[in-house]
Scaffold this active site. Structure first.
Site, PDB file in Angstrom:
ATOM      1  NE  ARG A 257      -9.290 -50.129  68.723  1.00 19.58           N
ATOM      2  CZ  ARG A 257      -7.963 -50.098  68.646  1.00 19.58           C
ATOM      3  NH1 ARG A 257      -7.341 -50.629  67.627  1.00 19.58           N
ATOM      4  NH2 ARG A 257      -7.273 -49.530  69.594  1.00 19.58           N
TER       5      ARG A 257
ATOM      6  NE  ARG B 103      -5.156 -46.405  73.620  1.00 20.96           N
ATOM      7  CZ  ARG B 103      -3.884 -46.760  73.830  1.00 20.96           C
ATOM      8  NH1 ARG B 103      -3.122 -46.072  74.662  1.00 20.96           N
ATOM      9  NH2 ARG B 103      -3.383 -47.773  73.198  1.00 20.96           N
TER      10      ARG B 103
ATOM     11  CE  LYS C 277      -5.093 -55.025  69.752  1.00 24.12           C
ATOM     12  NZ  LYS C 277      -5.068 -54.372  71.071  1.00 24.12           N
TER      13      LYS C 277
ATOM     14  NE  ARG D 231       1.961 -49.181  73.774  1.00 21.93           N
ATOM     15  CZ  ARG D 231       0.764 -49.687  73.456  1.00 21.93           C
ATOM     16  NH1 ARG D 231       0.654 -50.922  73.032  1.00 21.93           N
ATOM     17  NH2 ARG D 231      -0.302 -48.941  73.591  1.00 21.93           N
TER      18      ARG D 231
ATOM     19  NE  ARG E 165       0.277 -45.837  70.921  1.00 23.48           N
ATOM     20  CZ  ARG E 165      -0.534 -46.865  70.655  1.00 23.48           C
ATOM     21  NH1 ARG E 165      -0.019 -48.012  70.232  1.00 23.48           N
ATOM     22  NH2 ARG E 165      -1.823 -46.747  70.808  1.00 23.48           N
TER      23      ARG E 165
HETATM   24  P1  AMP Z   1      -3.916 -48.875  68.644  1.00 22.08           P
HETATM   25  O1  AMP Z   1      -2.482 -48.677  68.241  1.00 22.08           O
HETATM   26  O2  AMP Z   1      -4.508 -50.132  68.046  1.00 22.08           O
HETATM   27  O3  AMP Z   1      -4.134 -48.758  70.125  1.00 22.08           O
HETATM   28  O4  AMP Z   1      -4.723 -47.676  67.967  1.00 22.08           O
HETATM   29  C1  AMP Z   1      -4.458 -46.325  68.290  1.00 22.08           C
HETATM   30  C2  AMP Z   1      -5.688 -45.487  68.020  1.00 22.08           C
HETATM   31  O5  AMP Z   1      -6.015 -45.528  66.628  1.00 22.08           O
HETATM   32  C3  AMP Z   1      -6.941 -45.966  68.724  1.00 22.08           C
HETATM   33  O6  AMP Z   1      -7.034 -45.505  70.063  1.00 22.08           O
HETATM   34  C4  AMP Z   1      -8.029 -45.342  67.843  1.00 22.08           C
HETATM   35  O7  AMP Z   1      -8.151 -43.950  68.078  1.00 22.08           O
HETATM   36  C5  AMP Z   1      -7.436 -45.515  66.438  1.00 22.08           C
HETATM   37  N1  AMP Z   1      -7.836 -46.803  65.839  1.00 22.08           N
HETATM   38  C6  AMP Z   1      -7.026 -47.853  65.526  1.00 22.08           C
HETATM   39  N2  AMP Z   1      -7.732 -48.848  64.982  1.00 22.08           N
HETATM   40  C7  AMP Z   1      -9.021 -48.434  64.955  1.00 22.08           C
HETATM   41  C8  AMP Z   1     -10.246 -49.022  64.505  1.00 22.08           C
HETATM   42  N3  AMP Z   1     -10.271 -50.256  63.980  1.00 22.08           N
HETATM   43  N4  AMP Z   1     -11.376 -48.297  64.623  1.00 22.08           N
HETATM   44  C9  AMP Z   1     -11.370 -47.046  65.135  1.00 22.08           C
HETATM   45  N5  AMP Z   1     -10.267 -46.440  65.587  1.00 22.08           N
HETATM   46  C10 AMP Z   1      -9.089 -47.114  65.501  1.00 22.08           C
END
Ligand code: AMP
Length: 286
Positions: free
Chosen positions: A143, A232, A66, A177, A221
């Site tokens: 989300r 996840r 994304k 990554r 990460r």
């Molecule tokens: P990502 O980089 O999008 O995978 O986000 C990393 C982490 O941030 C996720 O695993 C969640 O813990 C938190 N996170 C990011 N966006 C959201 C969201 N819209 N709602 C809830 N948690 C989020």
């Protein structure tokens, strides 16, 4: 295609921070009731001076890409790419009071509360608005159904791009990554060669290696370990898949099966979005 072309046209103007800012002073419950109480007197988002910029959402499992494609499109379309995951990581790296609480949630692969996410997003939109930004490509948000419903109440989303990739490849991509700790750019050291299996086509992706000045500063990460990635993915199926249905019912979703890495996928994505000419015209004037 006609429907897609219609979706691609930015519609009326809006300032979504207006409602977020007004509503995010307390909890999401308050946000919802605040918004609901305003439902019949929602501000008129049509800008008398002109039309607003693109307001798109990118959906897809962790690791699908994304960030990569939303960021490329944001450069092409001239709208900000706003990834809530980045906002969460910025907050994590600060020494603010929220940081320790967030680390525990994120490192377990769980979702942060809607309240925290709306606060971070609201702050980011407000900062952008004060710099004259308009439109957005949201990545990693909404989300949950609740997030989608609230977003739907405060502004109109023009298009939702749902990126899809086989799960075994998603896991490999997450594990490969890397991020440059200095410039923040993302890379991927995984060389993917997934065989054809159960009707799924074979797929190859070359690694996206960093330039030499980044290669000594790469970090992984904390939530990109196999155990956390799997959690996840599970959380995505449970909480975020319904968001796909939410937009599907609105007729706003464009499904896109990634055919491979960036060289194969980017031109196909532009084609699916009817944007090939846009890229040609932009590079001609650049
Ligand atoms: P990502 O980089 O999008 O995978 O986000 C990393 C982490 O941030 C996720 O695993 C969640 O813990 C938190 N996170 C990011 N966006 C959201 C969201 N819209 N709602 C809830 N948690 C989020």
């Amino acid at each position: 295609m006609a429907a897609l072309t219609r979706l691609l046209k930015p519609s009326s103007s809006s300032s979504i921070t207006f409602l977020f800012r007004r509503s995010l002073s307390s909890t999401t419950t308050a946000v919802v009731s605040d918004i609901e109480s305003q439902h019949n007197q929602r501000p008129n988002f049509s800008d008398p001076k002109g039309s607003r910029n693109f307001q798109w959402v990118f959906l897809g499992c962790p690791g699908v890409g994304k960030g990569t494609y939303a960021s490329r499109l944001s450069t092409l379309l001239g709208v900000p790419h706003i990834a809530t995951g980045d906002l969460v990581r910025e907050e994590l790296s600060s020494s603010g009071p929220l940081s320790r609480q967030l680390a525990e949630i994120v490192n377990q692969g769980k979702l942060v509360s809607d309240e925290i996410i709306f606060n971070l997003l609201s702050k980011r939109l407000e900062a952008g608005e004060s710099k004259g930004e308009s439109g957005f490509i949201l990545d990693g948000f909404p989300r949950t159904i609740r997030q989608a419903e609230i977003l739907d109440e405060v502004t109109e989303i023009d298009l939702v791009v749902n990126l899809k990739l086989r799960e075994d490849v998603l896991v490999e991509k997450c594990l490969g990554r890397r991020i440059c700790s200095q410039c923040g750019k993302g890379f991927n050291v995984a060389s993917i060669n997934a065989k054809e299996e159960n009707g799924r086509p074979a797929m190859s992706m070359a690694p996206l290696l960093p330039p030499s000045h980044c290669s000594t500063k790469l970090i992984t990460r904390a939530d990109d370990t196999e155990h956390v990635v799997k959690e996840r993915l599970r959380v995505y199926q449970e909480k975020s898949q319904p968001v796909e249905d939410f937009y599907r019912e609105q007729g706003k979703i464009m499904e896109f099966d990634l055919p491979g890495g960036i060289p194969e996928s980017w031109p196909k994505l532009l084609e699916a979005l009817n944007l090939e000419d846009y890229e040609v015209k932009r590079s001609a004037v650049a």
